[in-house]
Design a protein around this motif. Structure first.
Motif, short mmCIF file in Angstrom:
data_model
loop_
_atom_site.label_atom_id
_atom_site.label_comp_id
_atom_site.label_asym_id
_atom_site.label_seq_id
_atom_site.Cartn_x
_atom_site.Cartn_y
_atom_site.Cartn_z
N THR A 48 46.86 19.94 -20.62
CA THR A 48 47.57 20.32 -21.83
C THR A 48 46.69 20.09 -23.05
O THR A 48 45.70 19.35 -23.01
CB THR A 48 48.86 19.51 -22.00
N GLY A 88 47.57 18.41 -25.66
CA GLY A 88 47.67 16.99 -26.02
C GLY A 88 46.68 16.15 -25.25
O GLY A 88 46.02 15.27 -25.81
N HIS A 89 46.57 16.41 -23.95
CA HIS A 89 45.61 15.67 -23.12
C HIS A 89 44.19 15.93 -23.57
O HIS A 89 43.36 15.01 -23.64
CB HIS A 89 45.78 16.07 -21.66
N GLU A 118 43.41 14.10 -26.85
CA GLU A 118 43.27 12.67 -26.60
C GLU A 118 41.96 12.37 -25.88
O GLU A 118 41.30 11.36 -26.16
CB GLU A 118 44.46 12.19 -25.77
N LEU A 149 47.16 10.27 -29.87
CA LEU A 149 48.22 11.23 -30.20
C LEU A 149 49.14 10.70 -31.30
O LEU A 149 49.84 11.49 -31.94
CB LEU A 149 49.03 11.57 -28.95
N VAL A 170 48.19 12.56 -34.43
CA VAL A 170 48.16 14.02 -34.41
C VAL A 170 49.44 14.59 -34.99
O VAL A 170 50.55 14.20 -34.61
CB VAL A 170 47.97 14.53 -32.96
N LEU A 191 49.71 21.20 -34.37
CA LEU A 191 48.66 21.83 -33.57
C LEU A 191 48.77 23.35 -33.72
O LEU A 191 49.84 23.93 -33.49
CB LEU A 191 48.81 21.45 -32.09
N ARG A 208 52.41 20.12 -27.89
CA ARG A 208 51.32 19.41 -27.23
C ARG A 208 51.17 19.81 -25.77
O ARG A 208 50.12 19.67 -25.17
CB ARG A 208 51.55 17.90 -27.32
N VAL A 220 43.61 20.84 -35.17
CA VAL A 220 44.39 19.62 -34.97
C VAL A 220 44.66 18.99 -36.33
O VAL A 220 43.73 18.53 -37.00
CB VAL A 220 43.63 18.63 -34.07
#
Length: 244
Positions: free
Chosen positions: A36, A38-39, A42, A48, A51, A54, A63, A75
């Motif tokens: 993802t 988000g991953h 990170e 996160l 953040v 996005l 995310r 971001v």
């Protein structure tokens, strides 16, 4: 890089987390078709907790979006003030933020602090159990999934740290209502009630006292009161400016 590449641009506030993105704020990353967004963010170094919005090719995405090769990602940083829904605003600070903890308590902000350090798993569990916002400069701690909420403290100077937290969260300030030692609430006390904690000069010079309901510590306007008063006045002035 192996696999299709995406372009990731970071807001200026976040670039300290991604050295490879300096000075332009942009770096490339691999889209594996599974991870993802988000991953991915990170994994590039940004907690996160920091953040905000996005954007992928100009459109806002969650995310959980799985990026594809050729996409351009922006971001954003968390907006201020940051609202924490669902519970009264309370904080938990790690062992490296003891001065900040005492200053938040001085301002009447509910602030838990554990020393010696109980370890990241225990802090994350306490954040979840008591619904406290974890404040830390430890990115690893802020990445723990158990956290209820968290925030990175950017400065290393207590004065600036306090300004950061007040600007980001705008907590309600109630100075002189909490024990700076244990976070308990204060109540008025007579001189007789706190006599066992007073030395001769203090007993002769002061008549107004407070005592912590939890630990029993006594408070009065002693030699350092002017310094504490200055901290409180600056915080209250900032609160007015920020519109808290």
């Amino acid at each position: 890089m192996n696999g299709p590449e995406i372009r990731v641009e970071f807001a200026p506030e976040l670039r300290l987390f991604v050295p490879r993105a300096r000075p332009t704020g942009t770096t490339g990353a691999t889209a594996d078709g599974v991870s993802t967004l988000g991953h991915l963010v990170e994994s590039l170094g940004v907690p996160l907790t920091e953040v905000g919005t996005l954007l992928v090719d100009g459109r806002e995405v969650p995310r959980g979006h799985v990026p594809a090769g050729g996409e351009s990602v922006r971001v954003g940083a968390v907006t201020h003030p940051q609202r924490v829904p669902g519970a009264p605003l309370r904080f938990l600070l790690d062992v490296h933020l003891g001065t900040l903890a005492r200053r938040l308590r001085l301002l009447g902000v509910d602030t838990a602090y554990r020393s010696p350090d109980p370890g990241d798993p225990a802090l994350a569990a306490l954040s979840a159990a008591e619904r406290r916002v974890m404040l830390s400069r430890d990115r690893g701690l802020l990445r723990r999934r158990e956290l209820w909420a968290g925030a990175y403290v950017y400065s290393t100077r207590p004065e600036e740290q306090l300004r950061e937290v007040l600007a980001r969260f705008r907590p309600e300030l109630r100075p002189w209502t909490r024990c700076t030692a244990c976070n308990g609430t204060l109540a008025p006390a007579t001189k007789d009630e706190v006599a066992d904690q007073l030395k001769g000069g203090t007993e002769r010079s002061y008549d107004v006292f407070a005592r912590c309901r939890d630990c029993g510590r006594a408070y009065w306007k002693g030699a350092h009161h002017e310094q504490l008063e200055a901290i409180v006045e600056r915080a209250l002035a900032q609160s007015v400016r920020d519109g808290a």
